[in-house]
Design a protein around this motif. Sequence first.
Motif, PDB file in Angstrom:
ATOM      1  N   GLU A   2      -4.598 -23.327  12.992  1.00 59.56           N
ATOM      2  CA  GLU A   2      -5.053 -24.457  13.037  1.00 59.56           C
ATOM      3  C   GLU A   2      -4.779 -25.531  11.811  1.00 59.56           C
ATOM      4  O   GLU A   2      -4.427 -26.466  11.881  1.00 59.56           O
ATOM      5  CB  GLU A   2      -6.509 -24.487  13.071  1.00 59.56           C
ATOM      6  CG  GLU A   2      -7.214 -25.647  13.686  1.00 59.56           C
ATOM      7  CD  GLU A   2      -7.473 -26.813  12.551  1.00 59.56           C
ATOM      8  OE1 GLU A   2      -7.458 -27.896  12.722  1.00 59.56           O
ATOM      9  OE2 GLU A   2      -7.318 -26.336  11.135  1.00 59.56           O
ATOM     10  N   GLU A   3      -4.616 -24.642  10.763  1.00 61.08           N
ATOM     11  CA  GLU A   3      -4.298 -25.504   9.355  1.00 61.08           C
ATOM     12  C   GLU A   3      -2.863 -26.096   9.224  1.00 61.08           C
ATOM     13  O   GLU A   3      -2.897 -26.835   8.554  1.00 61.08           O
ATOM     14  CB  GLU A   3      -4.719 -24.408   8.055  1.00 61.08           C
ATOM     15  CG  GLU A   3      -6.139 -24.075   7.986  1.00 61.08           C
ATOM     16  CD  GLU A   3      -7.115 -25.452   7.829  1.00 61.08           C
ATOM     17  OE1 GLU A   3      -6.553 -26.604   7.636  1.00 61.08           O
ATOM     18  OE2 GLU A   3      -8.446 -25.168   7.801  1.00 61.08           O
ATOM     19  N   HIS A  53     -11.187 -27.306   1.905  1.00 58.97           N
ATOM     20  CA  HIS A  53      -9.971 -26.955   1.506  1.00 58.97           C
ATOM     21  C   HIS A  53      -9.585 -26.561   0.074  1.00 58.97           C
ATOM     22  O   HIS A  53      -8.663 -26.451  -0.468  1.00 58.97           O
ATOM     23  CB  HIS A  53      -8.787 -27.827   1.820  1.00 58.97           C
ATOM     24  CG  HIS A  53      -8.534 -28.081   3.380  1.00 58.97           C
ATOM     25  ND1 HIS A  53      -7.412 -28.371   3.903  1.00 58.97           N
ATOM     26  CD2 HIS A  53      -9.273 -27.497   4.548  1.00 58.97           C
ATOM     27  CE1 HIS A  53      -7.540 -28.289   5.359  1.00 58.97           C
ATOM     28  NE2 HIS A  53      -8.441 -27.735   5.461  1.00 58.97           N
ATOM     29  N   HIS A  96     -11.332 -21.486  14.391  1.00 59.96           N
ATOM     30  CA  HIS A  96      -9.969 -20.858  13.828  1.00 59.96           C
ATOM     31  C   HIS A  96     -10.424 -19.964  12.564  1.00 59.96           C
ATOM     32  O   HIS A  96     -11.230 -20.184  11.719  1.00 59.96           O
ATOM     33  CB  HIS A  96      -9.092 -22.245  13.436  1.00 59.96           C
ATOM     34  CG  HIS A  96      -9.304 -22.838  12.204  1.00 59.96           C
ATOM     35  ND1 HIS A  96      -8.872 -22.705  11.076  1.00 59.96           N
ATOM     36  CD2 HIS A  96     -10.094 -23.771  12.446  1.00 59.96           C
ATOM     37  CE1 HIS A  96      -9.352 -23.975  10.155  1.00 59.96           C
ATOM     38  NE2 HIS A  96     -10.000 -24.495  10.913  1.00 59.96           N
ATOM     39  N   ASP A 112     -13.823 -22.926   5.870  1.00 59.62           N
ATOM     40  CA  ASP A 112     -13.183 -23.465   6.924  1.00 59.62           C
ATOM     41  C   ASP A 112     -12.242 -22.686   7.292  1.00 59.62           C
ATOM     42  O   ASP A 112     -11.122 -22.390   6.714  1.00 59.62           O
ATOM     43  CB  ASP A 112     -12.342 -24.903   6.364  1.00 59.62           C
ATOM     44  CG  ASP A 112     -11.723 -25.515   7.203  1.00 59.62           C
ATOM     45  OD1 ASP A 112     -11.586 -25.329   8.513  1.00 59.62           O
ATOM     46  OD2 ASP A 112     -10.821 -26.481   6.826  1.00 59.62           O
TER      47      ASP A 112
END
Length: 467
Positions: free
Chosen positions: A300-301, A442, A110, A270
């Motif tokens: 995705e997040e 994150h 992603h 990420d």
Amino acid sequence: MSEKNVIKDLQKELFYSPKHASEIISEEEQKKADEFAEDYKYYMDHGKTERESVKYFIEKAKKNGYTEFDRNKNYVAGDKVYYNNRGKSVILCVFGTRPIADGVKISAAHLDSPRLDLKPNPLYEDAEMAYFKTHYYGGIKKYQWTAIPLSLHGVIIKADGETVEVCIGEDDNDPQFVITDLLPHLAADQMKRTMSEGISGESLNILIGSRPFAKNEGSEKVKLNIIKLLNEKYGITESDFLSAELEIVPAFKARDIGFDRSLIGAYGHDDKVCAYPAAEAIFAVENPSYTILTVLTDKEETGSDGNTGLNSSYLKYFISDLAKMGGEEPWRVLSASECLSADVNAAFDPIYADVSEPKNASYINKGVVITKYTGARGKGGTSDASAEFMGKIRRMLDKENVVWQIGELGKVDIGGGGTVAMYIANLDVDVIDLGVPVLSMHAPYEVISKLDLYMAFRAFKAFFEHE
Ligand code: MN
Ligand code: MN
């Protein structure tokens, strides 16, 4: 041979003990990993959002001989195409020599990362300072986003339909933005709150200006000055924010971390640390036997919902088109397909060791991490890869000398997380999670290892080339 040596040899033969990648790979390969990391850092500074990433990868695909996918065309083995899904996700595909009924091989990562989105009506003035109101996107620790340099990226669709692209704060001559925080001298009450309550979602307001439009009396003159500047530069009025997607991201550049330069610090590893090697791997494979796909997705997040996320049908529709071209039923192709769900895992951090179970955690520098299942609380919300598929992937990685390790996200019942794996598995595709371990996942500035990044590239390439 002494008894001590016998035991040592037997342990070496029978125990599972992953090693630092530098103990396994050659010096030449380490050099290649360092070179690969240089290009990765360039990408990280030029593809901070899903839209910028899609542009970056389509441009690179075109240079590699890819053309835009046309569902009415008939393609032959070796043809390379890309499918642009609304500028926010992209599928790269190379046609193989095998019939489509044999299935396709998919690497899916992603492009979206946690960030702050502007609210639809974001602009306001308070105490003669102008601000943007935000709504955070994905899982963040809010306190990490104050007092750091921020940049603004995205698009505005004007009332007349014209698209304006925005990117401010990345060029050295650009201004940047910031969320202010309270000085420690006056923060006694704030400091007593829990970390999740210390900074509230509604206080994540971006400082964007402080000079009024004119000297004479009147209210909201700082706001007026800001919108006048934006009107001069982009031709927009305040209502144009209503049809915009504007994202606030950290303005940091990707940099080497450590005296030995073994690590990279950047915003958005990420999951760009998997997206980048998955794209580079498909670019590196000529004339594959299976038809191969790199899917770089959005959303995705926030749980993969929405038509640019993998819980929508765009991948299924794309594969259906491929099936029809080959005169095959779409579900037969899907059922025969395999996928590496390429996402990061939390690297073991000795400073926060108590959240990990050391025998099943992934470690920086021990290679690409295979996550058999994700989820939380009794494997809820996950796709658990079968022993058979895990066995197949393991044999492939070992055969190709890819350094890999197993990893679970934290101790049982401590937390958990998900990836796109289950949405692809739900199409009846064999899927397993494989990606790069990340420190400070994150956070506005995350850390990965150069050797792990390169092993991800090697893993995706092996997967595409393996019979
Ligand atoms: Mn991820
Ligand atoms: Mn994530």
